[in-house]
Design a protein around this motif. Structure first.
Motif, PDB file in Angstrom:
ATOM      1  N   ILE A 184      11.434  -5.630  22.061  1.00  0.00           N
ATOM      2  CA  ILE A 184      10.344  -4.986  22.424  1.00  0.00           C
ATOM      3  C   ILE A 184       9.167  -5.829  23.218  1.00  0.00           C
ATOM      4  O   ILE A 184       8.115  -5.127  23.672  1.00  0.00           O
ATOM      5  CB  ILE A 184       9.791  -4.323  21.264  1.00  0.00           C
ATOM      6  CG1 ILE A 184       9.254  -5.600  20.344  1.00  0.00           C
ATOM      7  CG2 ILE A 184      10.477  -3.472  20.523  1.00  0.00           C
ATOM      8  CD1 ILE A 184       8.191  -4.945  19.306  1.00  0.00           C
ATOM      9  N   LYS A 185       9.517  -7.197  23.480  1.00  0.00           N
ATOM     10  CA  LYS A 185       8.553  -7.865  24.128  1.00  0.00           C
ATOM     11  C   LYS A 185       8.202  -7.290  25.446  1.00  0.00           C
ATOM     12  O   LYS A 185       9.236  -7.066  26.262  1.00  0.00           O
ATOM     13  CB  LYS A 185       8.930  -9.438  24.147  1.00  0.00           C
ATOM     14  CG  LYS A 185       7.779 -10.255  24.240  1.00  0.00           C
ATOM     15  CD  LYS A 185       8.278 -11.744  24.425  1.00  0.00           C
ATOM     16  CE  LYS A 185       7.163 -12.537  25.251  1.00  0.00           C
ATOM     17  NZ  LYS A 185       6.052 -11.844  25.748  1.00  0.00           N
ATOM     18  N   ASN A 186       7.172  -7.568  25.950  1.00  0.00           N
ATOM     19  CA  ASN A 186       6.710  -6.869  27.083  1.00  0.00           C
ATOM     20  C   ASN A 186       5.336  -7.264  27.450  1.00  0.00           C
ATOM     21  O   ASN A 186       4.677  -7.707  26.727  1.00  0.00           O
ATOM     22  CB  ASN A 186       6.741  -5.483  26.673  1.00  0.00           C
ATOM     23  CG  ASN A 186       5.956  -4.424  27.767  1.00  0.00           C
ATOM     24  OD1 ASN A 186       5.856  -4.957  28.878  1.00  0.00           O
ATOM     25  ND2 ASN A 186       5.483  -3.392  27.327  1.00  0.00           N
ATOM     26  N   GLY A 187       5.361  -7.825  28.755  1.00  0.00           N
ATOM     27  CA  GLY A 187       3.977  -8.448  29.282  1.00  0.00           C
ATOM     28  C   GLY A 187       3.896  -9.696  28.581  1.00  0.00           C
ATOM     29  O   GLY A 187       4.979 -10.435  28.181  1.00  0.00           O
TER      30      GLY A 187
ATOM     31  N   THR B  17      11.124  -1.475  10.080  1.00  0.00           N
ATOM     32  CA  THR B  17      11.467  -0.079  10.375  1.00  0.00           C
ATOM     33  C   THR B  17      10.807   0.115  11.664  1.00  0.00           C
ATOM     34  O   THR B  17      10.156  -0.807  12.376  1.00  0.00           O
ATOM     35  CB  THR B  17      10.650   1.155   9.245  1.00  0.00           C
ATOM     36  OG1 THR B  17       9.398   0.881   9.666  1.00  0.00           O
ATOM     37  CG2 THR B  17      10.982   0.865   8.090  1.00  0.00           C
ATOM     38  N   ASN B  18      11.278   1.356  12.305  1.00  0.00           N
ATOM     39  CA  ASN B  18      10.897   1.493  13.568  1.00  0.00           C
ATOM     40  C   ASN B  18       9.322   2.010  13.636  1.00  0.00           C
ATOM     41  O   ASN B  18       8.698   1.596  14.586  1.00  0.00           O
ATOM     42  CB  ASN B  18      11.757   2.864  14.191  1.00  0.00           C
ATOM     43  CG  ASN B  18      13.179   2.367  14.534  1.00  0.00           C
ATOM     44  OD1 ASN B  18      13.295   1.257  14.691  1.00  0.00           O
ATOM     45  ND2 ASN B  18      13.849   3.221  15.283  1.00  0.00           N
ATOM     46  N   GLY B  19       8.865   2.218  12.529  1.00  0.00           N
ATOM     47  CA  GLY B  19       7.422   2.205  12.462  1.00  0.00           C
ATOM     48  C   GLY B  19       6.790   1.186  12.683  1.00  0.00           C
ATOM     49  O   GLY B  19       5.845   1.079  13.388  1.00  0.00           O
ATOM     50  N   HIS B  20       7.365   0.121  12.203  1.00  0.00           N
ATOM     51  CA  HIS B  20       6.525  -1.261  12.211  1.00  0.00           C
ATOM     52  C   HIS B  20       6.718  -1.732  13.755  1.00  0.00           C
ATOM     53  O   HIS B  20       5.799  -2.168  14.235  1.00  0.00           O
ATOM     54  CB  HIS B  20       7.301  -2.383  11.359  1.00  0.00           C
ATOM     55  CG  HIS B  20       7.306  -2.300  10.157  1.00  0.00           C
ATOM     56  ND1 HIS B  20       8.273  -2.240   9.025  1.00  0.00           N
ATOM     57  CD2 HIS B  20       6.279  -2.409   9.037  1.00  0.00           C
ATOM     58  CE1 HIS B  20       7.895  -2.303   7.975  1.00  0.00           C
ATOM     59  NE2 HIS B  20       6.539  -2.361   7.928  1.00  0.00           N
ATOM     60  N   LEU B  21       7.696  -1.514  14.241  1.00  0.00           N
ATOM     61  CA  LEU B  21       8.235  -1.660  15.639  1.00  0.00           C
ATOM     62  C   LEU B  21       7.056  -1.115  16.524  1.00  0.00           C
ATOM     63  O   LEU B  21       6.394  -1.517  17.596  1.00  0.00           O
ATOM     64  CB  LEU B  21       9.446  -1.484  16.182  1.00  0.00           C
ATOM     65  CG  LEU B  21      10.626  -2.421  15.668  1.00  0.00           C
ATOM     66  CD1 LEU B  21      12.030  -2.065  16.070  1.00  0.00           C
ATOM     67  CD2 LEU B  21      10.247  -4.203  16.070  1.00  0.00           C
ATOM     68  N   ASP B  22       6.953   0.149  16.270  1.00  0.00           N
ATOM     69  CA  ASP B  22       5.923   1.037  16.926  1.00  0.00           C
ATOM     70  C   ASP B  22       4.601   0.559  16.903  1.00  0.00           C
ATOM     71  O   ASP B  22       3.718   0.436  17.993  1.00  0.00           O
ATOM     72  CB  ASP B  22       5.852   2.539  16.437  1.00  0.00           C
ATOM     73  CG  ASP B  22       4.882   3.417  16.956  1.00  0.00           C
ATOM     74  OD1 ASP B  22       5.007   3.475  18.357  1.00  0.00           O
ATOM     75  OD2 ASP B  22       3.882   3.759  16.567  1.00  0.00           O
ATOM     76  N   ILE B  23       4.043  -0.053  15.672  1.00  0.00           N
ATOM     77  CA  ILE B  23       2.645  -0.630  15.730  1.00  0.00           C
ATOM     78  C   ILE B  23       2.951  -2.010  16.264  1.00  0.00           C
ATOM     79  O   ILE B  23       1.881  -2.149  17.090  1.00  0.00           O
ATOM     80  CB  ILE B  23       2.581  -0.787  14.301  1.00  0.00           C
ATOM     81  CG1 ILE B  23       2.294   0.315  13.637  1.00  0.00           C
ATOM     82  CG2 ILE B  23       1.315  -1.808  13.982  1.00  0.00           C
ATOM     83  CD1 ILE B  23       1.307   1.230  13.928  1.00  0.00           C
ATOM     84  N   ILE B  24       3.772  -2.812  16.343  1.00  0.00           N
ATOM     85  CA  ILE B  24       3.868  -3.771  17.130  1.00  0.00           C
ATOM     86  C   ILE B  24       3.723  -3.581  18.748  1.00  0.00           C
ATOM     87  O   ILE B  24       2.906  -4.418  19.310  1.00  0.00           O
ATOM     88  CB  ILE B  24       5.218  -4.858  16.857  1.00  0.00           C
ATOM     89  CG1 ILE B  24       5.185  -5.274  15.192  1.00  0.00           C
ATOM     90  CG2 ILE B  24       5.129  -6.185  17.534  1.00  0.00           C
ATOM     91  CD1 ILE B  24       6.331  -5.813  14.957  1.00  0.00           C
ATOM     92  N   LYS B  25       4.636  -2.666  19.187  1.00  0.00           N
ATOM     93  CA  LYS B  25       4.532  -2.389  20.643  1.00  0.00           C
ATOM     94  C   LYS B  25       3.171  -2.179  21.068  1.00  0.00           C
ATOM     95  O   LYS B  25       2.556  -2.369  21.947  1.00  0.00           O
ATOM     96  CB  LYS B  25       5.332  -1.193  20.746  1.00  0.00           C
ATOM     97  CG  LYS B  25       6.945  -1.650  21.066  1.00  0.00           C
ATOM     98  CD  LYS B  25       7.593  -0.312  21.462  1.00  0.00           C
ATOM     99  CE  LYS B  25       8.908  -0.348  20.793  1.00  0.00           C
ATOM    100  NZ  LYS B  25       9.739   0.749  20.891  1.00  0.00           N
ATOM    101  N   ARG B  26       2.404  -1.099  20.215  1.00  0.00           N
ATOM    102  CA  ARG B  26       0.904  -0.788  20.372  1.00  0.00           C
ATOM    103  C   ARG B  26      -0.113  -2.075  20.530  1.00  0.00           C
ATOM    104  O   ARG B  26      -1.015  -1.816  21.105  1.00  0.00           O
ATOM    105  CB  ARG B  26       0.448   0.291  19.350  1.00  0.00           C
ATOM    106  CG  ARG B  26       1.381   1.667  19.777  1.00  0.00           C
ATOM    107  CD  ARG B  26       1.003   2.711  18.596  1.00  0.00           C
ATOM    108  NE  ARG B  26       1.889   3.622  18.642  1.00  0.00           N
ATOM    109  CZ  ARG B  26       1.869   4.530  19.434  1.00  0.00           C
ATOM    110  NH1 ARG B  26       0.872   4.866  20.297  1.00  0.00           N
ATOM    111  NH2 ARG B  26       2.764   5.578  19.352  1.00  0.00           N
TER     112      ARG B  26
END
Ligand code: PNS
Length: 167
Positions: free
Chosen positions: A63-66, A16-25
């Motif tokens: 969402i990969k960043n850094g 879900t986008n909730g999981h993606l939000d946690i991964i981004k954080r």
């Protein structure tokens, strides 16, 4: 300096986008995060472990960043054993609301008893995802409700394909 490695275990059925939000954080906190998809033969999932891993591998580059590396893997058995095998220092879990806390605390304490050197790191999901769970998304989608903005588009497409196949 040793690698700061974490695992983010879950069912991810579906992502879900909730999981993606946690991964981004988690990205700025670690050098490597292993998204660990649980293979649980007792549950009857909507998506096979292979399908869940494939969706994650398609979506995560967005969402990969850094510098943090994102790796997708699956596991059976205990999360604490998998974390040790992977030489991880942390287990990441998301908390949406107080109602998650009791279950998550019990899991974190048990995991700490099993593997005292591995810390559970709780991250708070964004408020807009505080009610989003994989089960709710499956239920609403299956009954014809709108879930856009709450799950990645690819996941919605795959859920539609699944549903059409079973109709
Ligand atoms: O996405 P979920 O379903 O909330 O994830 C739950 C998960 C996979 C983290 C949890 O069920 C788990 O760790 N299962 C593996 C078995 C295990 O280690 N059980 C003891 C946990 S203290």
């Amino acid at each position: 300096m040793s690698l700061r490695r974490a695992i983010f275990p879950g069912s991810f059925d579906p992502l879900t986008n909730g999981h993606l939000d946690i991964i981004k954080r988690s990205l700025p906190l670690f050098d490597e995060i292993i998204i660990a998809v649980l293979n649980n033969p007792e549950k009857k999932p909507m998506f096979s472990v292979e399908e869940r891993c494939a969706m994650l591998r398609e979506i995560l580059p967005e969402i990969k960043n850094g510098k943090c590396a994102l790796i997708v893997d699956s596991f059976s058995g205990l999360t604490a054993d998998f974390a040790r095998q992977k030489d991880a220092q942390a287990i990441v879990r998301g908390i949406r609301a107080i109602s998650d806390y009791e279950y998550e605390l019990r899991m974190a304490l048990m995991n700490r008893r099993l593997e005292p050197n591995i810390e559970t790191v709780f991250l708070m999901a964004a408020e807009e995802y505080s009610y989003v769970s994989s089960n709710l998304m499956k239920q609403v989608f299956t009954l014809g409700g709108r879930v856009e903005g709450l799950i990645p588009e690819l996941v919605e497409t795959r859920m539609r394909e699944k549903l059409n196949k079973t109709l």
